[in-house]
Scaffold this active site. Structure first.
Site, PDB file in Angstrom:
ATOM      1  N   ASN A 106       1.108   0.330   5.984  1.00 30.61           N
ATOM      2  CA  ASN A 106       1.513  -0.497   4.844  1.00 30.61           C
ATOM      3  C   ASN A 106       2.292  -1.670   5.422  1.00 30.61           C
ATOM      4  OD1 ASN A 106       2.319  -1.571   2.382  1.00 30.61           O
ATOM      5  ND2 ASN A 106       4.222  -0.392   2.417  1.00 30.61           N
ATOM      6  N   GLY A 107       1.874  -2.897   5.082  1.00 28.08           N
ATOM      7  CA  GLY A 107       2.562  -4.095   5.590  1.00 28.08           C
ATOM      8  C   GLY A 107       1.527  -5.132   5.975  1.00 28.08           C
ATOM      9  N   HIS A 154      11.993 -36.394 -32.419  1.00 31.64           N
ATOM     10  CA  HIS A 154      10.768 -36.805 -33.119  1.00 31.64           C
ATOM     11  C   HIS A 154      10.272 -35.708 -34.041  1.00 31.64           C
ATOM     12  CE1 HIS A 154      10.790 -40.305 -30.647  1.00 31.64           C
ATOM     13  NE2 HIS A 154      10.727 -39.605 -29.541  1.00 31.64           N
ATOM     14  N   ARG A 177       1.322   1.607  -6.067  1.00 29.25           N
ATOM     15  CA  ARG A 177       1.560   0.672  -4.948  1.00 29.25           C
ATOM     16  C   ARG A 177       0.277  -0.021  -4.509  1.00 29.25           C
ATOM     17  NH1 ARG A 177       6.280   1.403  -2.259  1.00 29.25           N
ATOM     18  NH2 ARG A 177       5.436   0.422  -0.403  1.00 29.25           N
ATOM     19  N   TRP A 204      -3.781  -1.706  -1.255  1.00 39.11           N
ATOM     20  CA  TRP A 204      -3.743  -2.929  -2.040  1.00 39.11           C
ATOM     21  C   TRP A 204      -4.173  -4.010  -1.071  1.00 39.11           C
ATOM     22  CZ3 TRP A 204      -3.320  -4.267  -6.997  1.00 39.11           C
ATOM     23  CH2 TRP A 204      -3.121  -5.611  -7.305  1.00 39.11           C
ATOM     24  N   LYS A 225       8.072 -15.553 -21.771  1.00 37.80           N
ATOM     25  CA  LYS A 225       8.677 -14.256 -21.389  1.00 37.80           C
ATOM     26  C   LYS A 225       9.422 -13.650 -22.577  1.00 37.80           C
ATOM     27  CE  LYS A 225       7.177 -12.992 -17.924  1.00 37.80           C
ATOM     28  NZ  LYS A 225       6.079 -13.788 -18.224  1.00 37.80           N
ATOM     29  N   GLU A 228       6.883 -12.512 -25.355  1.00 37.87           N
ATOM     30  CA  GLU A 228       5.911 -11.426 -25.075  1.00 37.87           C
ATOM     31  C   GLU A 228       6.587 -10.069 -24.869  1.00 37.87           C
ATOM     32  OE1 GLU A 228       3.414 -12.273 -21.704  1.00 37.87           O
ATOM     33  OE2 GLU A 228       5.051 -13.008 -20.496  1.00 37.87           O
ATOM     34  N   CYS A 269       0.866  -1.185   0.000  1.00 36.87           N
ATOM     35  CA  CYS A 269       0.000   0.000   0.000  1.00 36.87           C
ATOM     36  C   CYS A 269       0.897   1.228   0.000  1.00 36.87           C
ATOM     37  CB  CYS A 269      -0.858   0.010   1.255  1.00 36.87           C
ATOM     38  SG  CYS A 269      -1.842  -1.461   1.459  1.00 36.87           S
ATOM     39  N   LYS A 284      -2.704  -6.570 -19.429  1.00 34.43           N
ATOM     40  CA  LYS A 284      -2.326  -7.160 -18.138  1.00 34.43           C
ATOM     41  C   LYS A 284      -3.347  -8.217 -17.742  1.00 34.43           C
ATOM     42  CE  LYS A 284       0.111  -7.770 -14.525  1.00 34.43           C
ATOM     43  NZ  LYS A 284       1.315  -8.606 -14.719  1.00 34.43           N
ATOM     44  N   GLU A 287       7.597 -21.238 -19.490  1.00 33.74           N
ATOM     45  CA  GLU A 287       7.433 -19.848 -19.040  1.00 33.74           C
ATOM     46  C   GLU A 287       8.576 -18.996 -19.558  1.00 33.74           C
ATOM     47  OE1 GLU A 287       5.342 -17.920 -18.007  1.00 33.74           O
ATOM     48  OE2 GLU A 287       6.403 -16.262 -17.055  1.00 33.74           O
TER      49      GLU A 287
END
Ligand code: BG6
Length: 606
Positions: free
Chosen positions: A101-102, A502, A27, A75, A483, A486, A2, A601, A479
């Protein structure tokens, strides 16, 4: 994650607080609020949604008189994004307001004790316990009240507090969450980071863990956890706001790669108590778990590849069969899913249309659903029977990094948790130790691959790249390849190394770059033979392996390294050099790294 701000001076506080919160929106931005003191009265304004809603509510702060105040942009981690859960939180007697925040890890016990002692709670947040403790301990000395309060807290906090009996003053306290003081002329500030300050002052004091601050318009006093004054130096911030939002990094993606040790730690730490993994948010009973004949993991994009990586640990440890299905396929496949299926839904945003549709399809067939999401109160979280949050904090770059690694981390923890419930694991403490070592090992993987940006100069012009691996290495290759595609727009393909012969090996020609993942000792020899196989056809091999792996080092052309790690849990370590490689290749290619072309996103449409 946050954002908090505070101001005391001669000007109206509200507009300054709102300006600071706008700079901290990256944040967290699901709700926001300010508390301003005027004539020994504290007025609180809170909204859900973006800061713009708070500006509208308070007429850009003009409707809120007072020259002392604190603010917060949220957040959500504990409690959905509602007005009640938004900060600032007020004490029952209205004399104190707190922003935080935390994560307070022991808030449940503190809350129960405070309720027993007669305190009334308005929210579901962990933060609210703080304001009631401050009220309890305040006997006219705010510093003493803050020290006593924080001595009760376990976890992380950057705190801002105002008290109607302390006119002109704002208080701050820091433990494991950033908190910076802005030193102005006849005015002083605090904020979660410099972005909220640089428009007003570039003279800052960085609070350290365990420190407290008392700010008035003409003075800043810093104290240690024993209440002793601490002499702090004022430093000058040279960043511009843009750079500061990215923590000094050039792109959010690089910042978020570097945040992974902290994000994975924030995901693990609150769920390990007395040497055991605890998922308080789950509530799956042993009889329910024994009824499960298979786990189906469904997701899209990197979240799907996170499922591919987590499958090995879940099957190996819990012996429950796992199928990993693309949500866009599962939703139309007339899936064989029933009440004996546990559906695990992975989604960073919790809003991906294909994932939601697949989830609804499976729920309709009787499956219980367990969501692994990063956004509190998101659609996937609301639809699920059980929800486990990844606590990675807001992820701004479109290409996920900390979202992926925290998702895989949750899968590893669930694997061990289920295995333990079913009494199928005999090396629990060794496995738990390996999981708890992940944050440190991710940091090591960052530190020992600083040469990757030079490798990027060699490979950035390639026509295409092959990523090969077997077993857990193959899952990570998937993955790593995504990356690369994209953000650098280079064609890349992940291939099961054993499958090359093969067909696909026909594509290997002189100088074809092949990235070979060799981090699983069980099948290392096999992958070694695949490296020799492609090299004999002219490929250039960039191997990703352990530093001491002489066999691989003797045959490959270039190298990236990871520290030793239990192969079952290697994906969150192995992916880091591949994230960095993709980042630096994209940088060499001049791509828009945080906002790649054609991508979103979260794809909330089919
Ligand atoms: C894509 C994102 O649009 O959706 C990927 O660009 C992501 O990064 C995928 O992995 C799934 O999104 P989510 O929010 O469901 O994890």
């Amino acid at each position: 994650m946050c954002g908090i701000v505070g101001f005391t001076g001669q000007q109206n506080a509200a507009p300054i607080l709102l300006d600071g919160l706008k700079k901290l929106e990256y944040r967290g931005y699901d709700s926001a609020g300010i508390a301003v003191m005027c004539d020994a009265q504290i007025s609180v304004n809170k909204v859900t949604g973006r800061i713009a809603n708070l500006c509208e509510r308070t007429k850009d702060g003009e409707a809120v008189p007072g020259t002392v105040g604190i603010g917060h942009t949220r957040w959500a981690t504990h409690g959905a994004p509602t007005e009640e859960n938004a900060h600032p939180h007020l004490s029952n007697d209205g004399r104190f307001a707190v922003v935080h925040n935390g994560i307070i890890e022991n808030y449940i016990a503190l809350r129960e004790k405070l309720i027993k002692d007669g305190y009334h709670f308005d929210s579901e947040t962990d933060t609210e316990v703080i304001v009631h403790l401050v009220e309890r301990y305040y006997k006219g000395d705010m510093l003493e009240a803050l020290i006593k309060t924080t001595n009760k807290l376990q976890g992380s906090y950057a705190l801002g507090v105002i008290c109607s009996e302390e006119p002109g003053k704002i208080y701050a306290a820091r433990e494991a969450s950033p908190l910076i003081i802005g030193v102005g002329a006849d005015e002083n500030y605090f904020a979660s980071d410099v972005t909220a300050l640089v428009n007003h002052t570039r003279n800052v004091i960085y609070l350290e863990d365990g420190e407290f601050a008392e700010l008035s318009p003409d003075a800043v006093h810093v104290y240690d956890c024993l209440g002793k004054p601490v002499d702090k130096k004022v430093t000058r911030v040279l960043w511009d706001v843009q750079a500061a939002e990215k923590g000094g990094y050039e792109h959010f993606m690089l910042k978020e790669i570097m945040e992974q040790p902290a994000a994975v730690k924030a995901t693990i730490a609150p769920r390990v108590k007395d040497g055991k993994i605890v998922f308080e948010e789950l509530g799956i009973t042993l009889p329910q778990l024994k009824k499960i004949r298979k786990i189906v993991i469904t997701a899209c994009g990197s979240a799907y590849y996170a499922g591919c990586a987590g499958k090995y640990a879940i099957e190996h440890l819990s012996k429950i069969p796992v199928e990993v299905e693309l949500a866009s396929e599962l939703r139309y496949s007339d899936p064989l899913i029933d009440e004996h299926t546990l559906l695990v839904v992975i989604s960073q945003s919790g809003e991906t249309a294909d994932t939601i549709a697949a989830m609804k399809e499976c729920k309709a067939r009787g499956a219980k659903s367990l969501a692994i999401v990063n956004v509190v109160g998101s659609t996937v979280a609301k639809l699920a029977d059980y929800t486990v949050y990844t606590w990675a904090g807001p992820e701004i770059a479109v290409a996920t990094t900390k979202g992926y690694t925290t998702q895989v981390t949750v899968l590893y923890m669930l694997a061990l948790y289920f295995a333990d419930m079913l009494d199928r694991v005999d090396d629990y403490s060794i496995r738990l130790k390996a999981i708890e070592s992940l944050p440190r090992k991710i940091q090591q993987a960052i530190d020992i691959n600083s040469h990757v940006q030079y490798l990027a100069q060699k490979y950035h012009g390639s026509k295409s790249l092959f990523f090969i691996g077997r077993n857990t290495d193959y899952a990570t290759a998937l993955e790593g390849s995504l990356k690369m595609k994209e953000i650098s727009y280079l064609h890349a393909e992940a291939y099961a190394a054993g499958e090359l012969k093969h067909g696909t090996i026909a594509l290997i020609e002189d100088h074809q770059p092949v990235i070979a993942l060799c981090c699983n000792p069980m099948i290392m020899e096999k992958t070694l033979s695949n490296i020799v196989e492609v090299k004999s056809r002219g490929a250039e091999v960039l191997a990703l392996t352990f530093k001491n792996n002489q066999k691989i080092l003797s045959v490959a052309d270039d190298f990236m390294f990871i520290p030793d790690i239990d192969a079952l849990f290697s994906a969150v370590i192995e992916i880091v050099p591949l994230q960095l490689l993709a980042y630096y290749v994209a940088k060499e290619n001049g791509c828009d790294i945080d906002k790649p072309k054609n991508l979103a996103k979260s794809v909330t449409v089919e």
